[in-house]
Design an enzyme around this catalytic site. Sequence first.
Site, PDB file in Angstrom:
ATOM      1  N   LYS B  79       1.325  -0.776   0.067  1.00  0.00           N
ATOM      2  CA  LYS B  79      -0.099  -0.133   0.063  1.00  0.00           C
ATOM      3  C   LYS B  79       0.875   1.434   0.224  1.00  0.00           C
ATOM      4  O   LYS B  79       1.696   1.349   0.640  1.00  0.00           O
ATOM      5  CB  LYS B  79      -1.244   0.037   1.170  1.00  0.00           C
ATOM      6  CG  LYS B  79      -1.903   1.481   1.438  1.00  0.00           C
ATOM      7  CD  LYS B  79      -2.910   0.921   2.366  1.00  0.00           C
ATOM      8  CE  LYS B  79      -3.969   1.871   2.924  1.00  0.00           C
ATOM      9  NZ  LYS B  79      -5.002   1.985   3.816  1.00  0.00           N
ATOM     10  N   SER B 154      -9.792   2.146   2.969  1.00  0.00           N
ATOM     11  CA  SER B 154      -9.263   2.590   1.683  1.00  0.00           C
ATOM     12  C   SER B 154      -8.019   1.539   1.046  1.00  0.00           C
ATOM     13  O   SER B 154      -7.339   1.760   0.046  1.00  0.00           O
ATOM     14  CB  SER B 154      -7.894   3.465   3.186  1.00  0.00           C
ATOM     15  OG  SER B 154      -7.034   3.345   3.531  1.00  0.00           O
ATOM     16  N   SER B 178     -10.291  -0.722   6.470  1.00  0.00           N
ATOM     17  CA  SER B 178      -9.630  -0.501   5.748  1.00  0.00           C
ATOM     18  C   SER B 178      -8.439  -1.573   5.286  1.00  0.00           C
ATOM     19  O   SER B 178      -7.895  -1.223   3.849  1.00  0.00           O
ATOM     20  CB  SER B 178      -8.594   0.542   6.144  1.00  0.00           C
ATOM     21  OG  SER B 178      -8.690   1.911   5.719  1.00  0.00           O
TER      22      SER B 178
END
Lengths: 94, 484
Positions: B79, B154, B178
């Site tokens: 990420k 997210s 997330s």
Amino acid sequence: MTDKINIQNVAKLAAIKLTNEEEQKLEKDLSMIIDHFAALSDMELPDGNISIHPLGLPLNLAEDTAFKFLSHEEALSNAPESKDGQFVVPPSLD
Amino acid sequence: MTNYKLSISKINELFKNKDLKPSELYDEVFERAASTESIIHGHLTLFQDENIKKAIDSDKRYADGEELGVLDGIPIAIKDNINISGHATTCSSKMLSNYISPYDATVISRLKKQGTLFTGKTNLDEFAMGSSTENSAYGPTKNPWDPSRVPGGSSGGSAAVVSAGSAIASLGSDTGGSIRQPASFCGVVGFKPTYGTVSRYGLVAFASSLDQIGPITNNVEDAKLIFNSMKGQDPLDATSIKETNVPQPKTENAKIGIIKELMEDGISEDAKLEVHKVAKLLESQGHEIVEVSLPITKMSISIYYLIAPAECSANLSRFDGVRYGNRISGSTSYEMMEATRAAGFGSEVKKRILLGTYALSAGYYDAYYGQALKARAMMKKEFTSVYKDVDYLISPTTPSDPFKFGEKSDNQLEMYMSDLCTIPANLVGMPAISIPTGLSSNGLPLSVQIMSPANTDNTLLDFSQSLEEIVSFSEVPSMIGDKK
């Protein structure tokens, strides 16, 4: 709590310059969210064991000894402006 | 022959038996990226050329019988809010469009020591604030199951690339769901470890008392492997914790509580039916299912949206145009900061910073932030009490299957409700996992979430692995082709 949010003051505290359009939209959006908090704000809650660590544990502080980390050049490598090994910023006052 | 949906242990066996080389798998994963990225936009950057030499180094280690561990040669996506030295970390924000990290996050240095390869950096909602990846400054990620729908957020990019096969696994960060919510939307496994078990050093902070790094994988066994390769106390993260011996939940004849408040209003019929289906399967294996009540979970959204923005308003104050990131000039330092933050942050980030600033401001602190802290303490007490009677808790991971782009972007409270089931684990600090278990009436993935007490991560993973076996969910997006 139903106080109207003073969006200009909050934006000043947060150091974010908003356009007029943003001010209007954010004031509306934030007021709606804050209204949603009313049920929580009105709850009778005991003081409890409030802790910043979610498991209630103390912070695990490092030994107070020097160790190799970023070099001076690496620490400055992403600075928008630097000079003589230091960060350069505009003056604090006009 | 495709290898990108095999388990890590199976791939490792192929490597050891010389039936597959890490460089061949690396090429295969990038071929997948070449054919899927134009549709899903899961990666923001791909490291193919930079890392091919590392894949060949891994080939040599296996040829010489000197591999560094089971993750040697495994391509994992990261990420883009986790720092890898020498690579951009944008957090999907214009603010950091030119930032190159001079250091590795602890999770990255630990994975590097084991020969793990990195495919690239994945898309996210700006600074990890969102539930759909629609808030990325670099465009949204699409759901591999249906590109007209969101992948969740997210960590939407990290979940989508595992689902699409352009990474064997990925790392995400989970502040209010997330990792688990996008894993659920993309039909893969997402694991949020106990707070503090995995170092946050090098993760760009959103809400420090809630953030936790964890894996997104094709199966529970892979999640366990990656978690155990990353975990452990870190002197660079004062909130990281030592492994603690605590009573472990049972894995045979366990007692599992369905959380009543997470099966009520706002939860779709499909999501409720999925929990009941899984509960019946667990009962058939000798486990006991009971309903439990945790009344404070009804307040989760309010508690979270006071604590997280308050912490974010402090953490994101570092983006001031001085030490890193972009700068817009001004005649004074304050004018420069105001202009820089106005131009660098997107609308959702601005909204949360302002909300947090308001909640912490004089006259409102006790009514909002202080009250949220008290409610969080009460939530912890309620969960501790329930765990005296049950081994695990079960709920839907998400209130519904993946929603369409734009469907919730005009209704912020409805968007925030996407995290209703996942937020309690962050507030309490306990581990939680999302496991895909079936398809909704729209033919889209649905998952259940299993939670257990803090510091019982490996037992939760073992239990989840046995659940995964009895559920035997093998569906994959149509872009993958055959079932697993």
